[in-house]
Design a protein around this motif. Sequence first.
Motif, PDB file in Angstrom:
ATOM      1  N   TRP A  85      10.802   9.143   1.105  1.00  0.00           N
ATOM      2  CA  TRP A  85      11.156   7.914   1.805  1.00  0.00           C
ATOM      3  C   TRP A  85      10.131   7.638   2.903  1.00  0.00           C
ATOM      4  N   SER A  86       9.886   6.358   3.178  1.00  0.00           N
ATOM      5  CA  SER A  86       8.914   5.965   4.189  1.00  0.00           C
ATOM      6  C   SER A  86       9.624   5.403   5.414  1.00  0.00           C
ATOM      7  N   GLU A  87       9.511   6.092   6.522  1.00  0.00           N
ATOM      8  CA  GLU A  87      10.136   5.611   7.754  1.00  0.00           C
ATOM      9  C   GLU A  87       9.509   4.299   8.201  1.00  0.00           C
ATOM     10  N   VAL A  88       8.184   4.180   8.029  1.00  0.00           N
ATOM     11  CA  VAL A  88       7.479   2.964   8.457  1.00  0.00           C
ATOM     12  C   VAL A  88       7.983   1.750   7.678  1.00  0.00           C
ATOM     13  N   VAL A  89       8.149   1.906   6.377  1.00  0.00           N
ATOM     14  CA  VAL A  89       8.614   0.779   5.565  1.00  0.00           C
ATOM     15  C   VAL A  89      10.091   0.497   5.827  1.00  0.00           C
ATOM     16  N   CYS A  90      10.887   1.531   6.042  1.00  0.00           N
ATOM     17  CA  CYS A  90      12.298   1.314   6.390  1.00  0.00           C
ATOM     18  C   CYS A  90      12.416   0.436   7.631  1.00  0.00           C
ATOM     19  N   TYR A  93      10.131   3.503  -0.488  1.00  0.00           N
ATOM     20  CA  TYR A  93       9.684   4.813  -0.961  1.00  0.00           C
ATOM     21  C   TYR A  93       8.157   4.880  -0.941  1.00  0.00           C
ATOM     22  N   ASP A  94       7.627   5.932  -0.347  1.00  0.00           N
ATOM     23  CA  ASP A  94       6.181   6.156  -0.326  1.00  0.00           C
ATOM     24  C   ASP A  94       5.783   6.799  -1.651  1.00  0.00           C
ATOM     25  N   VAL A  95       5.169   6.001  -2.523  1.00  0.00           N
ATOM     26  CA  VAL A  95       4.903   6.462  -3.877  1.00  0.00           C
ATOM     27  C   VAL A  95       3.833   7.548  -3.906  1.00  0.00           C
ATOM     28  N   GLN A  96       2.973   7.583  -2.903  1.00  0.00           N
ATOM     29  CA  GLN A  96       1.941   8.621  -2.873  1.00  0.00           C
ATOM     30  C   GLN A  96       2.504   9.955  -2.382  1.00  0.00           C
ATOM     31  N   GLN A 110       0.820  -1.215   0.000  1.00  0.00           N
ATOM     32  CA  GLN A 110       0.000   0.000   0.000  1.00  0.00           C
ATOM     33  C   GLN A 110       0.857   1.270   0.000  1.00  0.00           C
ATOM     34  N   THR A 111       2.037   1.175   0.585  1.00  0.00           N
ATOM     35  CA  THR A 111       2.919   2.342   0.655  1.00  0.00           C
ATOM     36  C   THR A 111       3.744   2.520  -0.607  1.00  0.00           C
ATOM     37  N   THR A 112       4.279   1.414  -1.112  1.00  0.00           N
ATOM     38  CA  THR A 112       5.254   1.492  -2.204  1.00  0.00           C
ATOM     39  C   THR A 112       4.664   1.252  -3.589  1.00  0.00           C
TER      40      THR A 112
END
Length: 485
Positions: A189-194, A182-185, A122-124
């Motif tokens: 960069w996405s800290e949560v996904v990192c 990477y937060d495509v929306q 959902q994030t990437t």
Amino acid sequence: MAIKDGYLVFDIGTGNARVAIITTSGEILALEREDIHYEIEPLYPDSRYFSPDLLWEQLVQLAKKALASVPHVAIKAITSTSQRQGIVLLDVENHSFLGLPNIDNRGREWEHMLPDSELIFQTTGRSPSTLFSALKLVALKKKQPHLWDKLATFTSLSDWVTYKLSDVLVYEPSQATETLLYDVQKNDWSEVVCEQFGLALDSLPELKWSGTILGQITPAMARELGLTNDVLIIVGGGDTQLAIESTFAENNDVVIVSGTTTPICKIIDHCQVDHEKRAWTNSHTHKNRWLLETNPGITGLNYQKLKNIFYKNESYQQMEDELSKLEGFDCVSALGMYLSDEKNATKKGGFIFNVPLDQHLSRAHFVASALWEIACSIKWNFDRLCEVTSIELPYVWACGGGFQSKTLAKFIANLLQKEVRIRQGFNQASVVGAAAICNQSLGLTDALSGDIKVITPDNRKDNVKYDEWLRGQHFFLEMNENTCN
């Protein structure tokens, strides 16, 4: 001879590295290439890696050769493009110590062990897969901790090239979108996904959009390449996105890029994530543009390998001439384009033809079946993209080396029942797209021009032959499943 203004473009593909010199009007004056040397890491069943130092030496020598061949060109800027998903790892002293290409699958063992794959999707905008950079790093952490401990940061191959030239380390969004970090929306960069991958957010390079001027070439590199100190270094991008730039496609257009793989992309002006996971969502080279992509995986590489088998010492034109004389072909191929959702997965495939063997069965029939498979797999993925987003325009744009085949272009036009529009320079689309990016940065927005060739579909549909191809794919799918069981 009059001096022409131009650009030096580095282009790192899956199989080879290229360096081109192209004028501001889009004329390619020099193109040097050399195969990339990959090594296998025995710790993983399906891995590839390369030495950044060795690759850089190759690139410098190719650049010198290209520059020496066209002394009448004044290089105004340098940029780069590269395979998506490939990365270079740097240590705390900013030394490039390991390169992991897109064909490196060392992370496969951990694909299904992530704590929240749905969050990552959902994030990437893509499901976790060994294709993407973060899972390659997970593999290092699990089995090569000495390399993981050495890692300070990493970047894409194209951004690594501009770093070597400018001493400025960045990550461009069309490349960052392939990391799974990477937060495509949000285009950030996405800290949560990192956290999902155990990576520190502050270890990632600063994001800079394609076309950003990083500064001037370093004095050392200027001396090495024999260039003036005022040459600008401009952020490039992923090879698919820059190939799309070469077509000058606009919002809602669909572009088919025929290379090692065949991305089928619709340009959109808002971020859309397909919750049924039929398509990826990618950042484009422009801040307010995204791409919805479906992709049949390895296509052009298969075609190239078949040429080496059947036409090793003959030209692509010789193949086209023999293909044009075929009245039909009773041969169906299954070369991996439909057999798995995983681009790099290993499966069994082959050719299906009538027995006893027909005396007229020739090498051209096998090549024609491979081209037909590429076209059919494009149709299948195009139809999938149509399920995700409406595609109402009566044409598609096409670029990439695969469209040197008139046969392939006609197959696609007939299967999609749409015009296939091919702009001049299509066979070196990433290089032409790089020039377009540089022109935009320097305010030369009208400099590129080119004729457009239009392939119109016949007033018929090849549904019967397409259905036959599908049945062949299902035969091999069933065989693979039975083999696994």
